[in-house]
Design a protein around this motif. Sequence first.
Motif, short mmCIF file in Angstrom:
data_model
loop_
_atom_site.label_atom_id
_atom_site.label_comp_id
_atom_site.label_asym_id
_atom_site.label_seq_id
_atom_site.Cartn_x
_atom_site.Cartn_y
_atom_site.Cartn_z
N THR A 161 -0.73 -5.78 -12.47
CA THR A 161 -1.89 -6.46 -11.92
C THR A 161 -2.38 -5.70 -10.68
N ALA A 162 -3.68 -5.53 -10.56
CA ALA A 162 -4.24 -4.86 -9.39
C ALA A 162 -4.13 -5.77 -8.17
N LEU A 163 -3.76 -5.18 -7.06
CA LEU A 163 -3.68 -5.93 -5.81
C LEU A 163 -5.07 -6.06 -5.19
N ASP A 164 -5.35 -7.21 -4.64
CA ASP A 164 -6.61 -7.45 -3.95
C ASP A 164 -6.28 -7.75 -2.49
N PRO A 165 -6.35 -6.73 -1.62
CA PRO A 165 -5.95 -6.93 -0.22
C PRO A 165 -6.71 -8.06 0.48
N ASP A 166 -8.01 -8.19 0.20
CA ASP A 166 -8.79 -9.24 0.85
C ASP A 166 -8.31 -10.63 0.42
N ARG A 167 -8.04 -10.78 -0.87
CA ARG A 167 -7.55 -12.06 -1.36
C ARG A 167 -6.16 -12.36 -0.80
N THR A 168 -5.31 -11.35 -0.74
CA THR A 168 -3.97 -11.53 -0.19
C THR A 168 -4.06 -11.97 1.27
N HIS B 100 -0.79 -6.59 6.86
CA HIS B 100 -2.10 -7.22 7.04
C HIS B 100 -2.40 -7.61 8.49
N PHE B 101 -1.35 -7.93 9.26
CA PHE B 101 -1.59 -8.49 10.60
C PHE B 101 -0.86 -7.77 11.72
#
Length: 195
Positions: free
Chosen positions: A7-14, A53-54
């Motif tokens: 599955t492709a990762l979606d950084p914005d959704r994550t 992400h943070f």
Amino acid sequence: MPVPKGTALDPDRTRATLLASATEILYARGLDGVGVAELCRVVGASKETLYRHFGSKDGLVEAVLEARSDRVVHWLTEAVAAAGPDPRAQLTALFDVLGDWYRQPGFRGCAIVNAATQRHAPPARTLADRHLARYGELLTGIAERAGAREPALLGRQLLILLEGATVVADHHDPHGRAAEDAKQAALALLSAQGA
């Protein structure tokens, strides 16, 4: 957060999912009421994902508080705008939606001010200052539209009522009247300023 192989990762959704999950637990338990390991478990992410992400737990906290401030200020601005052009109606609408918020299950006061009280240092303190300034701008705008003699002073007084009502609603409001009482005081202040 685990994703099926291939599955492709979606950084914005994550990132959005992490923010939403962290917002709930940090509001319910406070900034220091949950450690990084538990936070990662609850939001369903590894420490590596959180840090990617943070940068850190503090980075996550800052992002949560910024997003919350944006959401709340937008919500109150929309309530004021929906009330039409009359400043008294705008002020009434603002305190009425606050009263609805105060009655929601799980209400724990203003997340941004709570965070600044817990940490009383940047970034929480800086974000609280910005958040309250945004409230002040909204309230001063109402005072200006009402033709108040001293709109900046009235805006500050209304801010004090708003935040005071939020604290009282959270800690000492057995009859659920904090928003209504603050609204009546706000309308009296508006009249006293010649508006």
